[in-house]
Enzyme design. Structure first.
Site, PDB file in Angstrom:
ATOM      1  N   ASN A 299     105.366   3.562  41.557  1.00 42.19           N
ATOM      2  CA  ASN A 299     103.929   3.414  41.816  1.00 42.19           C
ATOM      3  C   ASN A 299     103.130   4.425  41.016  1.00 42.19           C
ATOM      4  O   ASN A 299     103.600   5.531  40.728  1.00 42.19           O
ATOM      5  CB  ASN A 299     103.629   3.554  43.309  1.00 42.19           C
ATOM      6  CG  ASN A 299     103.448   4.994  43.729  1.00 42.19           C
ATOM      7  OD1 ASN A 299     102.344   5.535  43.661  1.00 42.19           O
ATOM      8  ND2 ASN A 299     104.521   5.628  44.171  1.00 42.19           N
TER       9      ASN A 299
ATOM     10  N   CYS B  81     140.965   8.459  40.746  1.00 48.51           N
ATOM     11  CA  CYS B  81     139.558   8.601  40.344  1.00 48.51           C
ATOM     12  C   CYS B  81     138.596   7.723  41.149  1.00 48.51           C
ATOM     13  O   CYS B  81     137.390   7.913  41.090  1.00 48.51           O
ATOM     14  CB  CYS B  81     139.405   8.308  38.860  1.00 48.51           C
ATOM     15  SG  CYS B  81     139.614   6.562  38.415  1.00 48.51           S
TER      16      CYS B  81
ATOM     17  N   CYS C 113     148.334   7.042  38.073  1.00 47.60           N
ATOM     18  CA  CYS C 113     147.067   7.070  38.828  1.00 47.60           C
ATOM     19  C   CYS C 113     146.619   8.511  39.071  1.00 47.60           C
ATOM     20  O   CYS C 113     147.394   9.347  39.538  1.00 47.60           O
ATOM     21  CB  CYS C 113     147.242   6.345  40.156  1.00 47.60           C
ATOM     22  SG  CYS C 113     145.735   6.305  41.168  1.00 47.60           S
TER      23      CYS C 113
ATOM     24  N   CYS D   6     143.594  -8.996  48.462  1.00 48.69           N
ATOM     25  CA  CYS D   6     143.286  -9.125  47.037  1.00 48.69           C
ATOM     26  C   CYS D   6     143.005 -10.582  46.666  1.00 48.69           C
ATOM     27  O   CYS D   6     143.754 -11.498  47.039  1.00 48.69           O
ATOM     28  CB  CYS D   6     144.453  -8.594  46.212  1.00 48.69           C
ATOM     29  SG  CYS D   6     144.180  -8.673  44.422  1.00 48.69           S
TER      30      CYS D   6
ATOM     31  N   CYS E  68     103.108  15.154  43.648  1.00 48.41           N
ATOM     32  CA  CYS E  68     102.677  13.887  43.048  1.00 48.41           C
ATOM     33  C   CYS E  68     102.849  13.965  41.537  1.00 48.41           C
ATOM     34  O   CYS E  68     102.261  14.841  40.886  1.00 48.41           O
ATOM     35  CB  CYS E  68     101.221  13.607  43.415  1.00 48.41           C
ATOM     36  SG  CYS E  68     100.633  12.001  42.842  1.00 48.41           S
TER      37      CYS E  68
ATOM     38  N   CYS F 217     140.923 -11.149  41.250  1.00 44.59           N
ATOM     39  CA  CYS F 217     139.815 -11.291  40.295  1.00 44.59           C
ATOM     40  C   CYS F 217     140.042 -10.469  39.032  1.00 44.59           C
ATOM     41  O   CYS F 217     139.476 -10.765  37.974  1.00 44.59           O
ATOM     42  CB  CYS F 217     138.490 -10.900  40.938  1.00 44.59           C
ATOM     43  SG  CYS F 217     138.350  -9.146  41.385  1.00 44.59           S
TER      44      CYS F 217
ATOM     45  N   ASN G   8     101.173  18.198  49.804  1.00 42.01           N
ATOM     46  CA  ASN G   8     101.647  17.327  48.731  1.00 42.01           C
ATOM     47  C   ASN G   8     101.620  18.115  47.431  1.00 42.01           C
ATOM     48  O   ASN G   8     100.618  18.142  46.731  1.00 42.01           O
ATOM     49  CB  ASN G   8     100.770  16.076  48.637  1.00 42.01           C
ATOM     50  CG  ASN G   8     101.278  15.098  47.584  1.00 42.01           C
ATOM     51  OD1 ASN G   8     102.144  15.427  46.783  1.00 42.01           O
ATOM     52  ND2 ASN G   8     100.733  13.895  47.577  1.00 42.01           N
TER      53      ASN G   8
ATOM     54  N   THR H 253     108.420  11.608  44.826  1.00 44.51           N
ATOM     55  CA  THR H 253     108.899  10.596  43.890  1.00 44.51           C
ATOM     56  C   THR H 253     109.352  11.182  42.554  1.00 44.51           C
ATOM     57  O   THR H 253     108.939  12.266  42.151  1.00 44.51           O
ATOM     58  CB  THR H 253     107.814   9.537  43.640  1.00 44.51           C
ATOM     59  OG1 THR H 253     106.606  10.199  43.238  1.00 44.51           O
ATOM     60  CG2 THR H 253     107.563   8.730  44.891  1.00 44.51           C
TER      61      THR H 253
END
Length: 432
Positions: free
Chosen positions: A83, A393, A390, A353, A145, A356, A142, A211
């Protein structure tokens, strides 16, 4: 309307920086808290408090059109919201009158007033008594901003300067009896410097994050970033689900900082579910503020937030929010203090599983080649972890579309805890 949590053996009521609230869910200073109509609808829906949209000196700010843009995921889910709206564009007297009226009608709800005026003591000295006269429960400064009104020396221009944070906070503590919550900007190198400054200035609490500087997208036909104002655009403030990880980290940084110890924290940033709220609380927040989720789904989401949090607390044996606040802080540390001898290995549940292959592709192409692709006699595929390769991770677990199909299994190494400071592979361990 009775909140569903009252049927459960849990108390969501809080006292935050001396401010009482029937639950920890507050609406953040933003368009949803811009006027009495919105705020009263929010209270009727069950929100425990609001931070009234930022007030400033007259003449009021003037906004542009348009003001919002978004970062979308698949199916147009809003991942992040941007915004370029400024503080309230309504006269100060109008806001003050409505704040007073709302507080009289809803005395049990927390009503905080957000303020942003020029970095001059006289400006703060003038507005603070007028806010206090409304009966508001506290003020939020504030100081973050990220866009607009630089000519008045406000917003992030103050929040990025610890000396100014301390100065403005001290002015407010000098000229007002209300609790002072300092809202911090994430657009800074080290959030701890800002929180320390607020504490030195006498702040009763901090709230974060404000923000994040952002441009969400560009219209490639018109070659203008969004949101579009005529033939131009500008950066804005990014919020919503996408900023939650940033906010959680900054809350945790303050909560575990010895120099900010004891400073109450109000968590803000991407909270859209009770789980989100619980995570902020676990990392040190005593209250939370919500904005984007309410803008996308309406005020009644607070029913689900309260009910979900209360049911989870009951399931864990927590009676009050204070029983949860900060429980994850001691388990959050710097990388160099982690256990170098801890090891996990991925495990694929073959019953879940769906073959995929996403885990295999991710590991084979971009990670450690620790998943084997096997052909079954019936022509189907099977994927198995090569345990010797392995490294634990988590990439396969993250890419798997079936929740719970891949788990990370801790391994017994027979080795004691050893931090990086102690590790003989660390060439600087003696200095550490």
């Amino acid at each position: 309307m009775k909140a569903p949590t009252r049927q459960l053996d849990v108390d969501l009521a809080i006292e935050f920086a001396g401010i009482r609230s029937p639950n920890p869910f507050w609406l953040a200073s933003a368009p949803p808290t811009d006027k009495a109509y919105n705020v009263e609808r929010a209270f009727a829906a069950g929100w425990g408090g609001v931070v009234w949209k930022t007030l400033g000196e007259d003449p009021p700010a003037v906004n542009v059109s348009s003001r919002y843009s978004a970062h979308f995921g698949h199916n147009r889910d809003v991942l992040g919201f941007n915004n370029i709206e400024l503080i309230t564009d309504r006269p100060l007297e109008t806001n003050l009158r409505e704040i007073s009226e709302v507080k009289q009608r809803w005395p049990d709800r927390a009503l905080i007033v957000s303020l942003m005026v020029p970095c001059v003591e006289e400006s703060w000295r003038a507005i603070l008594p007028r806010v206090e006269a409304t009966g508001a429960d506290g003020i939020e400064l504030n100081l973050g901003c990220p866009h607009g009104m630089p000519e008045r020396g406000m917003g992030a221009a103050v929040g990025q300067n610890p000396d100014l944070i301390e100065q403005v906070t001290r002015w407010c503590k000098t000229h007002s009896r209300l609790p002072v919550i300092v809202k911090l900007t994430p657009n800074i190198t080290d959030i701890r410097a800002a929180s320390r400054a607020a504490k030195l200035g006498g702040a009763d609490a901090v709230s974060l994050i404000n923000t994040v500087n952002s441009i969400t997208s560009v219209d490639l036909d018109r070659m203008i970033a969004r949101p579009i104002v005529g033939h131009q655009s500008t950066h804005g403030g990014y919020c919503g689900a996408a900023v939650k990880p940033i906010a959680l980290n900054m809350v945790a940084e303050i909560a575990r900082d010895p120099q900010s110890a004891g400073l109450p924290i109000c968590g803000i940033g991407g909270i859209s579910s009770w789980q989100d709220a619980a995570e902020f609380v676990a990392l040190g927040a005593g209250a939370v503020q919500v904005c984007t989720a309410a803008m996308l789904h309406g005020f009644r989401i607070v029913e689900e937030l309260q009910d979900g949090l209360a049911r989870w607390m009951v399931s864990k044996g927590y009676r009050r929010l204070a029983d949860v606040t900060g429980r994850a802080v001691d388990n959050t540390t710097d990388w160099k203090h982690l256990d170098m001898n801890f090891q996990t290995i991925a495990h694929i549940d073959q019953q879940q599983c769906i073959q995929c292959g996403r885990c295999y592709i991710a590991c084979e192409d971009t990670s450690h080649q620790s998943i084997a692709k096997l052909a079954e006699e019936d022509g189907t595929r099977r994927y198995e972890i090569i345990e010797a390769a392995c490294v634990g991770c988590n990439l396969c677990q993250i890419t798997c579309p079936v929740e719970g199909c891949i788990s990370m299994v801790p391994q017994s190494t027979g080795k004691p805890f050893m931090s990086w400071d102690e590790d003989p592979r660390n060439p600087f361990r003696e200095l550490a």
